[in-house]
Design a protein around this motif. Structure first.
Motif, mmCIF file in Angstrom:
data_model
loop_
_atom_site.group_PDB
_atom_site.id
_atom_site.type_symbol
_atom_site.label_atom_id
_atom_site.label_comp_id
_atom_site.label_asym_id
_atom_site.label_seq_id
_atom_site.Cartn_x
_atom_site.Cartn_y
_atom_site.Cartn_z
ATOM 1 N N ASP A 1 -19.089 -36.460 -49.623
ATOM 2 C CA ASP A 1 -18.875 -35.259 -49.396
ATOM 3 C C ASP A 1 -17.576 -35.002 -50.170
ATOM 4 O O ASP A 1 -17.270 -33.774 -50.945
ATOM 5 N N ALA A 2 -16.515 -35.492 -49.886
ATOM 6 C CA ALA A 2 -15.186 -35.548 -50.225
ATOM 7 C C ALA A 2 -14.869 -36.869 -50.919
ATOM 8 O O ALA A 2 -15.265 -37.986 -50.109
ATOM 9 N N PHE A 3 -14.278 -36.831 -52.033
ATOM 10 C CA PHE A 3 -13.611 -38.233 -52.588
ATOM 11 C C PHE A 3 -12.120 -37.950 -52.965
ATOM 12 O O PHE A 3 -11.908 -37.004 -53.698
ATOM 13 N N MET A 4 -11.271 -38.817 -52.022
ATOM 14 C CA MET A 4 -10.008 -38.516 -52.049
ATOM 15 C C MET A 4 -9.286 -39.533 -53.132
ATOM 16 O O MET A 4 -9.358 -40.647 -52.594
ATOM 17 N N LEU A 5 -8.729 -39.238 -54.069
ATOM 18 C CA LEU A 5 -8.146 -40.152 -54.927
ATOM 19 C C LEU A 5 -6.693 -39.960 -54.979
ATOM 20 O O LEU A 5 -5.826 -39.084 -54.733
ATOM 21 N N LYS B 1 -1.005 -35.524 -60.678
ATOM 22 C CA LYS B 1 -1.115 -34.120 -60.875
ATOM 23 C C LYS B 1 -2.465 -33.442 -60.173
ATOM 24 O O LYS B 1 -3.439 -34.263 -60.144
ATOM 25 N N TYR B 2 -2.229 -32.291 -59.405
ATOM 26 C CA TYR B 2 -3.546 -32.095 -58.417
ATOM 27 C C TYR B 2 -4.503 -31.475 -59.752
ATOM 28 O O TYR B 2 -4.351 -30.781 -60.469
ATOM 29 N N ALA C 1 -11.250 -34.859 -55.877
ATOM 30 C CA ALA C 1 -9.856 -34.423 -56.136
ATOM 31 C C ALA C 1 -8.853 -35.239 -55.971
ATOM 32 O O ALA C 1 -8.545 -36.220 -55.155
ATOM 33 N N TYR C 2 -7.618 -35.084 -56.845
ATOM 34 C CA TYR C 2 -6.381 -35.854 -56.565
ATOM 35 C C TYR C 2 -5.369 -34.810 -55.989
ATOM 36 O O TYR C 2 -5.307 -33.600 -56.626
ATOM 37 N N PRO C 3 -4.559 -35.053 -54.973
ATOM 38 C CA PRO C 3 -3.488 -33.978 -54.584
ATOM 39 C C PRO C 3 -2.522 -34.123 -55.634
ATOM 40 O O PRO C 3 -1.396 -33.228 -55.494
ATOM 41 N N GLY C 4 -2.253 -35.178 -56.070
ATOM 42 C CA GLY C 4 -1.020 -35.461 -57.037
ATOM 43 C C GLY C 4 0.047 -36.032 -56.185
ATOM 44 O O GLY C 4 -0.335 -36.316 -54.845
ATOM 45 N N GLY D 1 9.635 -33.977 -66.334
ATOM 46 C CA GLY D 1 8.744 -33.243 -67.005
ATOM 47 C C GLY D 1 7.436 -33.290 -66.297
ATOM 48 O O GLY D 1 6.346 -33.002 -66.959
ATOM 49 N N GLU D 2 7.072 -33.619 -65.164
ATOM 50 C CA GLU D 2 5.881 -33.592 -64.161
ATOM 51 C C GLU D 2 5.685 -32.094 -64.110
ATOM 52 O O GLU D 2 6.344 -31.198 -63.804
ATOM 53 N N GLU D 3 4.353 -31.821 -64.380
ATOM 54 C CA GLU D 3 3.816 -30.335 -64.666
ATOM 55 C C GLU D 3 2.944 -29.949 -63.071
ATOM 56 O O GLU D 3 2.806 -30.825 -62.702
ATOM 57 N N GLY D 4 3.383 -28.787 -62.823
ATOM 58 C CA GLY D 4 2.623 -28.404 -61.844
ATOM 59 C C GLY D 4 3.359 -28.260 -60.479
ATOM 60 O O GLY D 4 4.336 -28.887 -60.296
ATOM 61 N N ASP D 5 2.546 -27.750 -59.563
ATOM 62 C CA ASP D 5 3.377 -27.815 -58.182
ATOM 63 C C ASP D 5 2.983 -29.335 -57.523
ATOM 64 O O ASP D 5 1.885 -29.927 -58.058
ATOM 65 N N LYS D 6 3.697 -29.588 -56.477
ATOM 66 C CA LYS D 6 3.539 -30.664 -55.816
ATOM 67 C C LYS D 6 3.279 -30.423 -54.055
ATOM 68 O O LYS D 6 3.838 -29.553 -53.792
ATOM 69 N N GLY D 7 2.636 -31.334 -53.730
ATOM 70 C CA GLY D 7 1.957 -31.035 -52.238
ATOM 71 C C GLY D 7 0.960 -32.172 -51.840
ATOM 72 O O GLY D 7 0.976 -33.316 -52.095
ATOM 73 N N TYR D 8 0.483 -31.571 -50.588
ATOM 74 C CA TYR D 8 -0.678 -32.582 -50.320
ATOM 75 C C TYR D 8 -1.961 -31.648 -50.007
ATOM 76 O O TYR D 8 -1.926 -30.481 -50.146
ATOM 77 N N LEU D 9 -3.104 -32.255 -49.961
ATOM 78 C CA LEU D 9 -4.343 -31.502 -49.584
ATOM 79 C C LEU D 9 -4.864 -31.467 -48.240
ATOM 80 O O LEU D 9 -4.865 -32.354 -47.538
ATOM 81 N N MET D 10 -5.132 -30.161 -47.793
ATOM 82 C CA MET D 10 -5.894 -29.843 -46.643
ATOM 83 C C MET D 10 -7.271 -29.780 -46.702
ATOM 84 O O MET D 10 -7.709 -28.727 -47.282
#
Length: 448
Positions: free
Chosen positions: A226-230, A235-236, A247-250, A258-267
């Motif tokens: 159902d979910a594949f966590m990578l 990068k998210y 999904a990758y949470p990044g 130079g890393e693009e985008g927001d950083k975080g974790y996945l709920m």
């Protein structure tokens, strides 16, 4: 079921401030949101750490804190970041709940908040029957980093890249058969792995395409998770198909310039037949870019530097090549000595020089020079005179003539010469007439 997925923590002495700030936030937020399970999908450390390293202590503190609120699954990441055996110590850091270390290909069921691993790569028929009878909350399919060197030894270096994809595809299809049974029974299924999906985009905006990447999206969906966590890509990004999501949470923080985008974790919200994820942004470092149409303004940079501690800063400017040396790079670097990273990008504008029209049709050098002077609106006679001088005299004679000319200029500039020049500008004296000189012959001129 709520699952908090963090990835690529990269704890190390160099990254300690960023890693611990962001992961501490993620753990606290996951606890506040009531996550049921915590998953760390690889690269918890950036490299081998000593037992007494503050970075290792900080990571262990947060893992223990998370395990006090929920069961935690940690996956083996890249071997250069997490040398084999690094995660074994974290299995001892459980609190109210266990910390399970997935360092081999296997399936793991969460039963009554306890981890139950398969004996082999997947649950065999008798194991699956036993697990289903215990009504598991979720079943994880764990696929840690594969050692490509060992695979190359067994299949040959030339076939290692393509063989790896085929081996992993075979496992995912086999796991998919087990997961299909679990999903039919209403059990959520979750895949956890660390690697590169063909076609994903890196944190620097580069698309990863080729035959040497571990996964394809098709293969991952074939696992019937159902979910594949990578993990691994910083990068998210995500892919969805009929209720499944990959999904990758990044990375949890910003570790490179130079890393693009927001950083975080996945709920994650995961149920049998449906999975959704939300990126929760962490307080990662900022990246600041300032552009100048000309040489950088040092006063403006000094003002920016005062607020750039622990930021990534990029300074860009454009300048013509004849003035490129006026930019003091060392001074700029000194201003941003407290920044997390500094990148100086100079765009050098070449000076374009066009040929004089018709100059190639002239026969002699004198005529070519005269033609250039005509087009450039420059007086030709002085230049031609000097050109002839260069052609006729030897260098020593030319140098002596120049020095002599300079000496004459210095002599004429002396004060005495200046006075003489001023005197010469006055009206010339008149010569006295003969009658006016009679007094010189007077007899009484020298009389007593």
């Amino acid at each position: 079921m709520k699952i908090a997925q963090c990835s690529d923590l990269h704890y190390s002495p160099e990254n300690l401030a960023e890693s611990d700030r962001c992961f501490t936030f993620a753990v606290g937020d996951a606890i506040r949101r009531g996550a049921d399970v915590g998953v760390i999908s690889g690269d918890s450390t950036d490299h081998r750490l000593d037992a007494h390293a503050p970075a290792l202590n900080a990571l262990a503190t947060q893992i223990h804190r998370m395990a006090d609120a929920m069961p935690v699954l940690m996956l083996q990441g890249t071997f250069s970041h997490e040398p084999p055996g690094t995660l074994d110590n974290f299995a001892l850091m459980g609190a109210s709940f266990d910390v399970f270390v997935a360092d081999r290909v296997q399936q793991v069921a969460l039963v009554n908040r306890k981890f139950v691993p398969s004996a082999g790569p997947v649950f065999e028929a008798d194991e699956l029957e036993s697990v289903l009878s215990q009504q598991p909350e979720v079943v994880f399919t764990c696929l840690p980093t594969i050692h490509k060197g060992q695979l190359a030894i067994s299949v040959g270096a030339a076939d290692a890249s393509t063989e790896l994809a085929e081996v992993l595809m075979g496992f995912l299809v086999r796991a998919g058969k087990v997961n299909a049974v679990l999903r039919a029974a209403g059990v959520p299924t979750v895949g956890v792995s660390h690697g590169t999906v063909n076609g994903c985009t890196t944190e620097h905006g580069v698309m990863m395409a080729g035959f040497d990447h571990e996964f394809s999206v098709t293969a991952l969906f074939a696992a019937q998770c159902d979910a594949f966590m990578l993990g691994h890509i910083h990068k998210y990004q995500f892919w969805t198909l009929a209720g499944q999501q990959i999904a990758y949470p990044g990375s949890v923080g910003r570790f490179h310039y130079g890393e693009e985008g927001d950083k975080g974790y996945l709920m994650w919200q995961v149920a049998a037949g449906d999975a959704q994820s939300e990126l929760v942004v962490t307080p990662s470092r900022e990246m600041v870019t300032i552009d100048f149409d000309g040489p950088p303004d040092m006063e403006q940079l000094a003002e920016l530097a005062n607020s750039s501690a622990d930021r990534f800063v990029r300074v860009r400017w454009q300048i013509d090549e004849e003035h490129r040396q006026i930019v003091d790079r060392s001074a700029i670097e000194a201003l941003f000595s407290k920044a997390a990273g500094l990148k100086l990008d100079a765009r050098i504008l070449p000076v374009m020089r066009s040929r004089a029209e018709g100059i190639s049709q002239e026969v002699t050098v004198d005529r070519k020079l005269a033609r250039w002077c005509e087009l450039a609106n420059v007086g030709a006679e002085p230049l031609i005179e000097r050109l002839q001088l260069l052609a006729m005299d030897d260098p020593e004679a030319i140098a002596e003539a120049v020095l002599a000319r300079l000496s004459n200029v210095e002599a004429t500039s002396a004060p005495a010469v200046v006075s003489l020049i001023q005197a010469s500008r006055e009206a010339p004296p008149t010569v006295a007439a003969a009658d006016d000189l009679d007094w010189l012959s007077g007899g009484d001129l020298f009389a007593a």
